[in-house]
Design a protein around this motif. Structure first.
Motif, PDB file in Angstrom:
ATOM      1  N   PRO A 105     103.974 -28.730   9.505  1.00  0.00           N
ATOM      2  CA  PRO A 105     102.958 -28.696  10.474  1.00  0.00           C
ATOM      3  C   PRO A 105     102.675 -30.076  10.887  1.00  0.00           C
ATOM      4  CG  PRO A 105     101.965 -27.656   8.663  1.00  0.00           C
ATOM      5  CD  PRO A 105     103.403 -27.844   8.177  1.00  0.00           C
ATOM      6  N   ALA A 106     101.620 -30.054  11.811  1.00  0.00           N
ATOM      7  CA  ALA A 106     101.305 -31.536  12.295  1.00  0.00           C
ATOM      8  C   ALA A 106     100.539 -32.340  11.392  1.00  0.00           C
ATOM      9  CB  ALA A 106     100.643 -31.445  13.731  1.00  0.00           C
ATOM     10  N   ASP A 107      99.806 -31.485  10.237  1.00  0.00           N
ATOM     11  CA  ASP A 107      98.827 -32.146   9.428  1.00  0.00           C
ATOM     12  C   ASP A 107      99.429 -32.148   8.111  1.00  0.00           C
ATOM     13  OD1 ASP A 107      98.621 -29.098   9.115  1.00  0.00           O
ATOM     14  OD2 ASP A 107      96.549 -29.064   9.242  1.00  0.00           O
ATOM     15  N   ASN A 108     100.834 -32.063   7.872  1.00  0.00           N
ATOM     16  CA  ASN A 108     101.490 -32.015   6.889  1.00  0.00           C
ATOM     17  C   ASN A 108     101.708 -33.585   6.141  1.00  0.00           C
ATOM     18  OD1 ASN A 108     103.184 -32.147   4.520  1.00  0.00           O
ATOM     19  ND2 ASN A 108     105.054 -31.314   5.720  1.00  0.00           N
ATOM     20  N   VAL A 109     100.526 -34.026   5.522  1.00  0.00           N
ATOM     21  CA  VAL A 109     100.252 -35.390   5.097  1.00  0.00           C
ATOM     22  C   VAL A 109     101.543 -35.847   4.319  1.00  0.00           C
ATOM     23  CG1 VAL A 109      98.819 -37.025   3.920  1.00  0.00           C
ATOM     24  CG2 VAL A 109      97.799 -35.475   5.285  1.00  0.00           C
ATOM     25  N   GLN A 110     102.130 -35.102   3.428  1.00  0.00           N
ATOM     26  CA  GLN A 110     103.240 -35.185   2.385  1.00  0.00           C
ATOM     27  C   GLN A 110     104.489 -35.732   3.345  1.00  0.00           C
ATOM     28  OE1 GLN A 110     102.633 -36.269  -0.702  1.00  0.00           O
ATOM     29  NE2 GLN A 110     104.756 -37.012  -0.361  1.00  0.00           N
ATOM     30  N   GLY A 111     104.603 -34.960   4.384  1.00  0.00           N
ATOM     31  CA  GLY A 111     105.615 -34.916   5.259  1.00  0.00           C
ATOM     32  C   GLY A 111     105.762 -36.285   5.779  1.00  0.00           C
ATOM     33  N   TYR A 112     104.822 -36.991   6.359  1.00  0.00           N
ATOM     34  CA  TYR A 112     104.799 -38.244   6.938  1.00  0.00           C
ATOM     35  C   TYR A 112     104.970 -39.366   5.836  1.00  0.00           C
ATOM     36  CZ  TYR A 112     102.610 -35.822  10.998  1.00  0.00           C
ATOM     37  OH  TYR A 112     102.488 -34.962  11.985  1.00  0.00           O
ATOM     38  N   LEU A 113     104.414 -39.052   4.688  1.00  0.00           N
ATOM     39  CA  LEU A 113     104.508 -39.970   3.560  1.00  0.00           C
ATOM     40  C   LEU A 113     105.831 -40.148   3.062  1.00  0.00           C
ATOM     41  CD1 LEU A 113     101.249 -39.213   1.432  1.00  0.00           C
ATOM     42  CD2 LEU A 113     101.499 -41.279   2.970  1.00  0.00           C
ATOM     43  N   ASP A 114     106.617 -39.144   3.156  1.00  0.00           N
ATOM     44  CA  ASP A 114     107.877 -38.987   2.619  1.00  0.00           C
ATOM     45  C   ASP A 114     108.786 -39.913   3.445  1.00  0.00           C
ATOM     46  OD1 ASP A 114     107.330 -37.291   0.574  1.00  0.00           O
ATOM     47  OD2 ASP A 114     107.977 -35.553   1.473  1.00  0.00           O
TER      48      ASP A 114
END
Length: 381
Positions: A329-338
């Motif tokens: 989802p849009a607030d998946n912080v770890q997804g952006y960090l990856d």
């Protein structure tokens, strides 16, 4: 020689906002086929100086109308707008956003032979804040008259679907064109390493020192922009500078202080050349929005060769799927960090053909052709 049809673009934001930049880009987009001028609706909030002409606005065919605010402009803009339009005698009156749609009936009365067209980016102000008195007023008195226009231009299929439901205008003359990318400012760099080498000095000149990378976001200070997720990324990577370009508010400042962030920097009121320099020097551009009608900043960043990651939501998915990583989802912080970790490890690569196709789809020439076809089609009705 047959004279060109005349288009007047009506805009209420200066050229250092996304809408103002868009007005200038549309002026450049349409000038080959039409005689184009811009009618600026000026208020101290967006045009604080008496002359109020930023450098990028000078030299254009333009006129200005003044009011103390858009709210007072509801009354004060109408008569001078009608007077200016009668003098200009346009063929098409092109409103840059639906929030100034309250002037559509004025334009139709002043120039009954002209066609009125509204560019609809989204319906977020009208639909996302049902308990806000401000947005209730905007919806009822400012945006709803948009439905009286002769035609509509949409920046995405997502925006078209939402707008047709909200305004009840399904089946009315329309075109889905996207937004034009100004290739004068935003274009692919063949040597990203050159800008990476200069990043430290670029950042130091702006007071950003001691960080090993730069992550960028360009956004309005609205809940739908999901700025909290961008700040949560900063919390997890204290050795990286996180730069947001956009208006600073008390709420955003509170979010920064609550997280005790020392690696977040804010800038606003940037001309296009300076915004381009941020894109070029950034290691990663992040657009984590819950809702977007298009997504011009990530398109500009991609055009500069900058790695981009977006939320896999609304028009962002429609436009950027297959070109850059999408996080859900849009607030998946770890997804952006990856994605950030992949960039810093040298594992991020664009597909050159997909990028080229995207930039061609939203080039000034492509958008100009689509708009010209649509404008002539409604003139024939």
């Amino acid at each position: 020689m047959i004279p060109k049809k005349k288009v007047v673009i009506v805009c209420d934001k200066n050229s250092r906002t996304s809408f103002g930049r868009l007005a200038l880009d549309l002026e450049r987009t349409l000038f080959a086929d039409f005689d184009v001028s811009i009618l600026w609706l000026k208020t101290p909030k967006y045009f604080p100086n008496d002359d109020a002409a930023l450098p990028e606005e000078r030299g254009l065919k333009s006129e200005s109308l003044w009011a103390n605010s858009l709210y007072s402009g509801f009354f004060k803009f109408k008569a001078p707008l009608a007077e200016s339009l009668k003098k200009l005698n346009p063929t098409i009156i092109f409103f840059i956003r639906p929030e100034i749609g309250f002037l559509v009936p004025v334009a139709k009365k002043a120039c009954p032979e002209a066609k009125t067209v509204v560019l609809i980016h989204d319906t977020f102000a009208e639909t996302l804040y049902p308990f806000s008195l401000k947005f209730k007023l905007i919806s009822q008195f400012y945006a709803k008259p948009t439905a009286k226009a002769d035609g509509f231009v949409y920046n995405s299929r997502y925006s078209k679907g939402e707008a047709e439901k909200y305004y009840g205008i399904a089946g009315r003359p329309n075109a889905v064109t996207g937004l034009p990318l100004n290739a004068l400012y935003y274009h692919l760099q063949t040597d990203r390493m050159l800008y990476r080498a200069k990043r430290d000095s670029f950042c130091a000149d702006l007071g950003i020192r001691g960080f090993r990378a730069l992550v960028l976001n360009v956004s309005l200070p609205e809940p739908r922009k999901n700025i909290g997720t961008f700040l949560d990324m900063a919390k997890e990577r204290s050795d990286i500078a996180f730069v947001r370009i956009g208006k600073m508010t008390r709420d955003i400042n509170y979010q920064v202080e609550k997280r005790e962030l020392q690696n977040v920097f804010h800038f606003s009121n940037l001309a296009a050349p300076m915004l381009r320099e941020f894109y070029r020097h950034a290691d990663l551009f992040v657009m984590p929005s819950f809702y977007e009608g298009f997504g011009l900043p990530p398109l500009e960043a991609i055009a500069c060769g900058t790695p981009v990651v977006c939320a896999g939501t609304t028009a962002l998915k429609e436009i950027f799927e297959g070109v850059c990583p999408l996080v859900t989802p849009a607030d998946n912080v770890q997804g952006y960090l990856d994605v950030l970790d992949d960039v810093l490890a040298g594992r991020f690569e664009y597909n050159p053909q997909k990028v080229a196709d995207l930039l061609e789809k939203y080039s000034i020439k492509t958008i100009a052709d689509k708009l010209s076809v649509f404008f002539y089609s409604i003139l024939d009705r």
